[in-house]
Motif scaffolding. Structure first.
Motif, short mmCIF file in Angstrom:
data_model
loop_
_atom_site.label_atom_id
_atom_site.label_comp_id
_atom_site.label_asym_id
_atom_site.label_seq_id
_atom_site.Cartn_x
_atom_site.Cartn_y
_atom_site.Cartn_z
N VAL A 168 4.74 4.10 -3.85
CA VAL A 168 4.81 3.74 -2.44
C VAL A 168 5.75 2.56 -2.21
N TYR A 169 5.76 1.58 -3.13
CA TYR A 169 6.60 0.40 -2.94
C TYR A 169 7.73 0.39 -3.97
N ASP A 170 8.93 0.59 -3.48
CA ASP A 170 10.13 0.57 -4.32
C ASP A 170 11.04 -0.53 -3.79
N TYR A 171 11.54 -1.39 -4.68
CA TYR A 171 12.32 -2.56 -4.28
C TYR A 171 13.78 -2.45 -4.73
N SER A 172 14.23 -1.22 -4.97
CA SER A 172 15.57 -0.97 -5.49
C SER A 172 16.64 -1.25 -4.43
N ASP A 173 17.91 -1.12 -4.85
CA ASP A 173 19.00 -1.27 -3.90
C ASP A 173 18.99 -0.15 -2.87
N ASP A 174 18.58 1.08 -3.27
CA ASP A 174 18.44 2.15 -2.29
C ASP A 174 17.42 1.76 -1.23
N ALA A 175 16.28 1.21 -1.68
CA ALA A 175 15.25 0.79 -0.74
C ALA A 175 15.76 -0.32 0.17
N ALA A 176 16.53 -1.24 -0.39
CA ALA A 176 17.07 -2.34 0.43
C ALA A 176 17.97 -1.80 1.53
N ARG A 177 18.85 -0.85 1.20
CA ARG A 177 19.73 -0.27 2.22
C ARG A 177 18.91 0.45 3.29
N ALA A 178 17.92 1.23 2.85
CA ALA A 178 17.10 1.97 3.81
C ALA A 178 16.25 1.03 4.65
N PHE A 179 15.77 -0.05 4.06
CA PHE A 179 14.97 -1.04 4.79
C PHE A 179 15.82 -1.68 5.89
N ARG A 180 17.07 -2.01 5.57
CA ARG A 180 17.94 -2.59 6.58
C ARG A 180 18.17 -1.62 7.74
N ALA A 181 18.37 -0.35 7.41
CA ALA A 181 18.56 0.65 8.47
C ALA A 181 17.30 0.78 9.32
N TRP A 182 16.14 0.74 8.69
CA TRP A 182 14.86 0.82 9.40
C TRP A 182 14.71 -0.39 10.34
N LEU A 183 15.08 -1.58 9.84
CA LEU A 183 14.97 -2.79 10.65
C LEU A 183 15.93 -2.76 11.84
N ARG A 184 17.12 -2.21 11.64
CA ARG A 184 18.05 -2.07 12.76
C ARG A 184 17.46 -1.20 13.87
N ARG A 185 16.82 -0.10 13.46
CA ARG A 185 16.20 0.79 14.45
C ARG A 185 15.05 0.10 15.16
N ARG A 186 14.30 -0.71 14.43
CA ARG A 186 13.12 -1.35 15.01
C ARG A 186 13.49 -2.49 15.96
N TYR A 187 14.48 -3.29 15.56
CA TYR A 187 14.76 -4.53 16.30
C TYR A 187 16.08 -4.52 17.07
N THR A 188 16.98 -3.66 16.72
CA THR A 188 18.29 -3.52 17.38
C THR A 188 19.21 -4.71 17.14
N THR A 189 18.71 -5.92 17.36
CA THR A 189 19.56 -7.11 17.19
C THR A 189 18.95 -8.05 16.17
N LEU A 190 19.83 -8.85 15.55
CA LEU A 190 19.34 -9.85 14.60
C LEU A 190 18.51 -10.93 15.30
N ASP A 191 18.85 -11.24 16.54
CA ASP A 191 18.06 -12.23 17.27
C ASP A 191 16.61 -11.77 17.41
N ALA A 192 16.43 -10.48 17.72
CA ALA A 192 15.07 -9.95 17.86
C ALA A 192 14.35 -9.97 16.52
N LEU A 193 15.07 -9.63 15.45
CA LEU A 193 14.44 -9.68 14.11
C LEU A 193 14.08 -11.12 13.75
N ASN A 194 15.00 -12.05 13.96
CA ASN A 194 14.71 -13.45 13.61
C ASN A 194 13.50 -13.97 14.37
#
Length: 681
Positions: A168-194
């Motif tokens: 369930v929890y993978d911390y690889s570079d693939d996961a990092a790239r996918a996590f960033r894409a997921w965060l972009r969809r969730r927050y849209t902007t870095l200001d919202a994420l911060n």
């Protein structure tokens, strides 16, 4: 609200149109020589088996090399099963990649938070976000679906197997790239994420998306919202793999229902199954009993929650055990009667198929000591006779197939966000156990003979319940807080506990005093938590004792009644349990962990204004569990003896489907189950 689940359950009716309960197991013929297969089908028919899950761990056999396929053996098995009248829940076989794939592409292997690679040699050694794994897996799915689309034995597709059990929890570079894409969809902007992550703390503000990472091993506690979002992302990443396989199956076999086996049991918390449920054509679950003082309570709780996740529609028990498992420190065999009782308790909570791991007990491999329907001792064994007897029992229960669980008057809310977040590091105590607290409330209700539903917090219409119990509802977004307020003001009765209403969906504190989002509704204010050290406890003036947690409560609202006060401890004489009457309903707060005994003592006081009382006679309370299923014409009353003694149930009436006849009153033998058919109310 209840998720808009589909209802393409394949076992409510058999091939001849009559109702039936599914019965069977995982079947692994590739572990055995060809001459065993006919015997397997013959013994399956003898046991009453009508469905098996097939090809779950067969990838290396089906695709021996990157460029070769071997389906001949599976063709033969499918034909044999169909000739024997046995349907196939056919797995996509993607659960464990073969050695040729991991050798050629080690980049599909998962990576831990500390940077270690999880190597082949067991199972589920794949990254949910690996594009290389996804490509090879979907190629296999397409081959399977194309080949077996029209096979008459095929009744359902079984995507992968126990998604996330080990990866369930993978911390690889693939996961990092996918996590960033997921965060972009969730927050849209870095200001919202911060803002959501509170990155002003510890100089964590991000100025570029590429700076974002999974919460890998860090010098101190990782950002808590980062941890929460990674848990959400990890559940979503597995769900996305489910959807990718499902898309191929629906393209090629649109009429065949698709499912995957959840693991609603014990401490399996990485996957938000309430979120996944709408993505399958019927809910399936695996469950294994973990021995302990609440073992059958947990079985009932898990089956009940599975029903809640399924929207109270029929669901499929894909795996459980006939007797001992192989993965616990001490693997206890089941005592006589427990095989049938455990199975039928799942049926009581809505399962329309009862299956085991596995059909024939393995002679080699990591699970060779895991029990099966056909044990090492063979057909001439007490276990196989019990399996065959259960098959006959399920045949007698055919009339209930397709019926749904009758709603209870009490609901216990279960919330994955609160489970994940309440147990984070750097909290007032590291000893909090969300699942255990929810189970304690459920166990206490069982002790009192009160039926309850276990339902997902964010996907359930609460208006039909007289009482809603929300233990450690730690994460309360504004929308949920308003919904709970409307529920109480409309006449509902809410009970919640310590460490509830503390944070919003971003794990930000609701300011102004605890319990934050629920403070005004409850009419109380807590300035400071009072967690207790291991072994410490406090006495309450109602004769109960609390552990783990206490709160320094000030009563702030009108119509607040103090139901119990602390008698000892730092907060002696202060309120421990409160209830505020408002709008025809009430909102109660329990500020300490009382355990099953203490909650069973307190619950009658909490339930007094609600009119909810026991549905079982006093002599059966705590010994017998009652559950009701219903269809348009009948109610089906399940009475499950959880004890090792006979229990008298006077006044019970109905047509007996299984169990002793209630002449002048039903007497239920130890570990036995009775099912009575009654007219619909």
């Amino acid at each position: 609200m209840t998720a808009p689940l589909t209802s393409r359950f394949p076992y409510a009716k058999g091939p001849d149109g009559t109702r039936r309960i599914g019965y069977g197991a995982d079947y692994n013929p590739e572990q055995w020589p060809r001459e065993v297969w006919e015997e397997d089908v013959r013994l399956m028919r003898e046991a009453g088996v009508n469905v098996v899950s097939l090809a779950i761990f067969s990838w290396a056999r089906l695709q021996p090399t990157a460029d070769s396929w071997d389906f001949a053996w599976l063709d033969e098995v499918m034909d044999l099963l169909h000739a024997g009248g046995i349907g196939v829940d056919l797995a996509t076989a993607t659960a464990s990649p073969p050695p040729w794939l991991t050798t050629a592409h080690p980049e599909i292997l998962p990576v831990t938070a500390t940077g270690e690679t999880l190597w082949p040699g067991a199972r589920q050694h794949w990254r949910p976000t690996s594009p290389v794994f996804r490509e090879h897996a979907l190629r296999l799915v397409r081959e399977m679906a194309t080949r077996y689309a029209d096979h008459p034995a095929l009744v359902a597709w079984h995507v992968n197997n126990e998604l996330g059990c080990h990866n369930v929890y993978d911390y690889s570079d693939d996961a990092a790239r996918a996590f960033r894409a997921w965060l972009r969809r969730r927050y849209t902007t870095l200001d919202a994420l911060n803002h959501a992550w509170g990155t002003a703390f510890w100089s964590q503000r991000y100025s570029d998306w590429d700076q974002l990472l999974p919460p890998r091993l860090a010098a101190s506690h990782p950002n808590p919202t980062q941890q929460l979002d990674f848990k959400r992302f990890s559940s979503d990443a597995l769900k996305e793999h489910l959807l990718a396989e499902r898309a191929v199956l629906r393209e090629l076999t649109p009429e065949v229902p698709v499912t995957t086996n959840f693991m609603v049991m014990g401490g399996t918390k990485g996957m938000d199954y309430a979120d996944w449920a709408a993505e399958v054509d019927f809910v399936a679950n695996d469950h294994y009993v973990i021995p302990g003082p609440q073992d059958r309570d947990e079985l009932s709780f898990a089956a009940n929650l599975t029903s809640g996740i399924a929207g109270h529609r029929p669901w499929f028990l894909m795996e459980h055990s006939t007797s001992a498992v192989n993965w616990q420190p001490v693997n206890l065999a089941k005592t006589p009667g427990e095989l049938a009782r455990d199975s039928l308790l799942h049926v009581a909570h809505g399962a329309d198929a009862v299956c085991f791991f596995q059909w024939r007990q393995s002679a080699a491999g990591a699970e060779k000591y895991h029990s099966a329907m056909l044990p090492h001792a063979g057909a001439d064994s007490e276990l196989f006779r019990s399996v065959t007897e259960l098959g006959s029992t399920l045949e007698a229960l055919a009339p209930i197939a397709g019926s749904v669980r009758e709603p209870a008057r009490v609901a216990v809310l279960f919330d994955w966000d609160s489970w994940w977040t309440s147990e984070h590091d750097s909290h007032p105590t590291a000893r909090l156990d969300y699942h255990r607290e929810a189970l304690d409330w459920y166990s206490a209700l069982l002790r009192l003979g009160i039926r309850a539903d276990v339902v997902p917090a964010h996907r359930t219409d609460l208006s039909s319940y007289d009482v809603v119990i929300a233990p450690v509802l730690h994460v309360v977004p504004q929308t949920l807080g308003k919904e709970l307020t409307r529920y109480v003001e409309s006449g509902g009765h809410l009970v919640t506990t310590y460490f509830s209403g503390i944070v919003d969906e971003n794990d930000h504190i609701w300011l102004g005093g605890y319990p934050g989002a629920l403070r005004e509704l409850l009419g109380i204010r807590v300035e400071e938590f009072g967690p207790l050290l291991d072994g410490s406890s406090v006495d309450l003036d109602n004769g109960t004792a609390g552990s783990l947690w206490t709160d320094r409560i000030d009563v702030t609202g009108p119509e607040v009644e103090v139901l119990a006060r602390y008698r000892t401890g730092s907060y002696a004489s202060r309120p421990a349990v409160t209830r505020r009457a408002t709008g025809g309903g009430s909102a109660a707060y329990v500020s300490t962990r009382l355990g099953v005994e203490g909650l069973a003592t307190l619950l009658p006081d909490l339930l007094a204004p609600t009119g909810v009382t026991a549905e079982l006679p006093s002599q059966a309370q705590g010994l017998v569990e009652s559950t009701v299923r219903r269809d348009a014409d009948h109610r089906y009353l399940f009475l499950v003896n959880r004890s090792d003694e006979s229990v008298s149930l006077p006044g019970v009436t109905g047509d007996v489907l299984i169990g002793p006849a209630p002449a002048d009153g039903l007497v239920l033998p130890p570990r036995e189950v009775a099912v009575l058919r009654q007219p619909a109310r």
